[in-house]
Design a protein around this motif. Structure first.
Motif, short mmCIF file in Angstrom:
data_model
loop_
_atom_site.label_atom_id
_atom_site.label_comp_id
_atom_site.label_asym_id
_atom_site.label_seq_id
_atom_site.Cartn_x
_atom_site.Cartn_y
_atom_site.Cartn_z
N GLY A 94 0.81 -1.22 0.00
CA GLY A 94 0.00 0.00 0.00
C GLY A 94 0.84 1.26 0.00
O GLY A 94 0.54 2.22 -0.72
N LEU A 95 1.91 1.28 0.80
CA LEU A 95 2.78 2.45 0.85
C LEU A 95 3.49 2.67 -0.48
O LEU A 95 3.55 3.80 -0.98
CB LEU A 95 3.81 2.30 1.97
CG LEU A 95 3.32 2.56 3.40
CD1 LEU A 95 4.40 2.17 4.40
CD2 LEU A 95 2.96 4.03 3.58
N LEU A 96 4.04 1.61 -1.03
CA LEU A 96 4.80 1.75 -2.27
C LEU A 96 3.93 2.28 -3.40
O LEU A 96 4.30 3.23 -4.10
CB LEU A 96 5.41 0.39 -2.64
CG LEU A 96 6.27 0.38 -3.92
CD1 LEU A 96 7.47 1.29 -3.76
CD2 LEU A 96 6.70 -1.04 -4.26
N LEU A 97 2.76 1.67 -3.57
CA LEU A 97 1.89 2.10 -4.67
C LEU A 97 1.16 3.39 -4.34
O LEU A 97 1.15 4.34 -5.14
CB LEU A 97 0.87 0.99 -4.97
CG LEU A 97 1.42 -0.32 -5.54
CD1 LEU A 97 0.29 -1.32 -5.73
CD2 LEU A 97 2.15 -0.08 -6.84
N GLY A 98 0.54 3.44 -3.16
CA GLY A 98 -0.32 4.58 -2.84
C GLY A 98 0.44 5.88 -2.66
O GLY A 98 0.03 6.92 -3.19
N VAL A 99 1.54 5.85 -1.93
CA VAL A 99 2.30 7.08 -1.69
C VAL A 99 2.91 7.59 -2.99
O VAL A 99 2.90 8.80 -3.26
CB VAL A 99 3.38 6.85 -0.61
CG1 VAL A 99 4.29 8.06 -0.50
CG2 VAL A 99 2.73 6.57 0.74
#
Length: 670
Positions: A94-99
């Motif tokens: 989630g962090l890698l894609l979303g941020v």
């Protein structure tokens, strides 16, 4: 600041947060248990012993056994590994894609933002658990597939949060400062903006860890999470449903593990956010302002800087009639007929460093923020751009650097830095100009410096953006720059954060950044705003000495005529988006030819008896969508005639935009 010092500061702040320390200790214990599970678990997680099923706590099985005789303690230990792995995997995705996506669409805006948010709206309209079940049905059962599905769900949430904070952060001055220094967009996004928006992301990540654990437990409870070869707290709860009455520990223990883990994750985010931010250090104070040996301090009791010494050479020509001292509002002497006004501004020399010709800037509604602005700056010259707030000074500087707000565009005109046309320049060619050939000093040093980076990091980023220097060489160059602008102990101060500098010293750091790559032109936008008189004098003297030492030109934007009198060679007075008068400082102060220049000079405080009221200019600068017809100063001008109110006024060959310039005899500086 070195990595060791940054960690030391974080550790000191952590010591002041006992609850965060407890949460870290609990999480650390869980990680240790998960890693050492094969060593500390008394039995295998799937080891069956039907003869020992549903036993209570005993010496052989400390927490009893389940309906298949499997050791409950061993399964809790191995379940810890599953819980941490599942939470970490989903949140990392989630962090890698979303941020990344949120940072991109928030910083770029426009159609990228619109498309990204429409996709996010569609994704978030579907309940998270339902979407996870659907993805698991497509991808198949198993912990990896389940957490991949949860990671995609989290990516949408992280994208929306990142985009929201970036939209506000990208408008801050330190982002413009990074762009002016010539940093590439990717570096601006990931090295400048991202660290400043990380606090809410840290909190959201900690909440997501707990949420991921709950979702994994729910999926395993429903039988679509882990397979039979793995152990999950959710699967343990599912297996205990039929035996709660006879063996309540089977449900209590995994439920307690889930509850404590989620609580720790939720509490940990706030503590880590506060500990990791240097802005949360309440004990840090700005260093006391010191006067460097390289700077000469001009002390004056006049807060404007215009005193007898500053205006010694600005005495009106003896041929100019003096105003009657008893007449509060001296009226001009008039000739018989107004002179003809030429429609061209003063021509720029062929070797001028910067030439702005007919610059017109419009907002999204079509209103002209700047209209037909023409001036030039010679090599080695200090050129002043003055006027009240709202007259278009900063917009003109932003147009030169390509920093106009979104929707605001250069409608017409030319901006040439020697042979390089800057109007319409974008991408890599513009980046090479920013910082490399043009530097800028912003009016608020506290906002122009990123609060979460050391000044050394910010200076070395600017240096390396325009050179092939390695990290050590860039650090050496940064220390030299701090020494050049008079910061004491420059090598030590490289390790400090902006909040550890006083206002004057922070402004010196901003100047050092602007000089990082030896620019040909330095733009100083209100560089002495909010500084006390003594520090103002230091900064102005520093800029003057640097201009001479580095053989660069200086564009000084200010509303302080004392600064102009002390520093500038020529001056352009702006009003309502136009140049009202453009002349040498000596001529403009001694014999102003535009009523607005006269009014500005009259409004400057001066030495006197103290009984005379301070002169003011009636009214205020109108907004860009309501410029007056004819001369834009006519509603506030006591010399205005009917022609001034109806006839568009071009600038004449002498650099004055006034229909009555030839007939008015205006009062100069007192």
């Amino acid at each position: 600041m070195s990595t060791q010092q940054a960690r030391a500061g974080t550790f000191r702040r952590l010591l002041r947060q006992p609850l965060t320390l407890f949460c870290l200790a609990f999480l650390g214990l869980q990680v240790l248990v998960a890693l050492a599970a094969p060593l500390i678990a008394p039995y295998g997680p799937t080891e069956l012993s039907v003869a020992d099923k549903l036993q209570g706590p005993s010496a052989d099985h400390w927490l009893g056994t389940d309906d298949l005789g499997r050791d409950t303690l061993s399964r809790l230990i191995y379940g810890t590994r599953t819980a941490l792995l599942a939470s970490g995997e989903s949140v990392a995705i989630g962090l890698l894609l979303g941020v990344s996506l949120g940072l991109f669409v928030g910083y770029r805006g426009g159609w990228w933002d619109r498309i990204g948010m429409r996709v996010a709206d569609v994704m978030q309209s579907i309940p998270a658990l339902l979407l996870a079940l659907a993805l698991v049905a497509v991808l198949g059962n198993g912990l990896g597939n389940a957490m991949l599905a949860v990671g995609f769900i989290f990516a949408v949430s992280f994208m929306r949060i990142t985009r929201a904070v970036v939209l506000a952060e990208r408008e801050k001055l330190y982002v413009d400062a990074a762009r002016v220094l010539g940093l590439r967009p990717v570096l601006v996004m990931f090295r400048q903006v991202l660290p400043n928006v990380s606090p809410p992301l840290i909190v959201q990540a900690s909440i997501a860890l707990g949420t991921a654990l709950l979702i994994e437990a729910t999926l395993s409870f429903l039988g679509v999470g882990v397979d039979t070869s793995q152990v999950s707290w959710g699967a343990m709860l599912d297996a205990s449903r039929q035996h709660v009455a006879e063996h309540p520990l089977l449900a209590i223990l995994p439920g307690l593990a889930i509850t404590l883990s989620v609580l720790v994750f939720n509490l940990l985010g706030d503590g880590l956010r506060d500990a990791g931010s240097p802005r949360s250090a309440g004990s840090a104070r700005p260093a006391k302002e010191t006067t460097p040996d390289t700077t000469t301090v001009t002390e004056t009791g006049d807060p404007t800087g215009i005193g007898p010494a500053a205006l010694t050479d600005l005495t009106p020509d003896p041929a100019t009639p003096a105003a009657d001292p008893d007449q509060k509002e001296p009226r001009p002497a008039l000739t018989k007929a107004p002179a003809r006004v030429a429609a061209t501004a003063p021509a720029a020399p062929a070797d001028a460093l910067l030439r702005v010709d007919g610059l017109t800037v419009t907002d999204p509604g079509g209103a002209q923020l700047v209209s037909d602005v023409t001036f030039h700056i010679n090599r080695g010259e200090t050129f002043g751009l003055v006027g009240e707030s709202g007259c278009g000074k900063s917009i003109t500087a932003s147009a030169i650097l390509g920093l106009l707000p979104k929707g605001v565009t250069v409608a017409s005109g030319s901006i040439r830095l020697q042979d390089t046309e800057l109007a319409g320049l974008t991408g890599e060619p513009l980046r090479r100009v920013r910082g490399g050939r043009i530097g800028m000093v912003f009016q608020d040093p506290g906002s122009a410096l990123s609060p979460v980076h050391t000044v050394g990091r910010q200076l070395t980023d600017a240096i390396r953006a325009h050179s092939d220097l390695n990290s050590a060489q860039a650090t050496e160059r940064a220390a030299e720059l701090l020494g050049l602008v008079g910061v004491p102990a420059p090598r030590q101060r490289l390790k400090d954060y902006p909040h550890q500098f006083s206002g004057g010293m922070a402004q010196r750091v901003v100047i050092a950044g602007a000089l990082a790559c030896d620019p040909e032109l330095l733009i100083a936008d209100e560089p002495t705003t909010a500084l006390d008189v003594t520090i103002q004098a230091q900064v102005l003297d520093l800029l003057a000495s640097l201009r001479e030492r580095l053989s660069m030109s200086l564009l000084l934007i200010t509303h302080d005529l004392g600064v102009v009198a002390d520093s500038c060679d020529r001056i352009a007075v702006m009003y309502a988006g136009q140049i009202a008068e453009q002349r040498t400082v000596l001529d403009a102060f001694a014999q102003p030819r535009h009523p607005y220049t006269e009014a500005l000079l009259a409004a400057v405080p001066h030495h006197g008896s103290g009984d005379e009221p301070l002169a003011t200019i009636p009214g205020r600068v109108p907004p860009a969508w309501d410029w007056p017809q004819g001369c834009r100063f006519n509603p506030r001008c006591s010399y205005a005639t009917d022609g001034c109110r109806t006839t568009p006024v071009p600038i004449d060959i002498d650099g004055v935009r006034c229909l009555r310039a030839a007939e008015l005899q205006l009062a100069g500086a007192r």
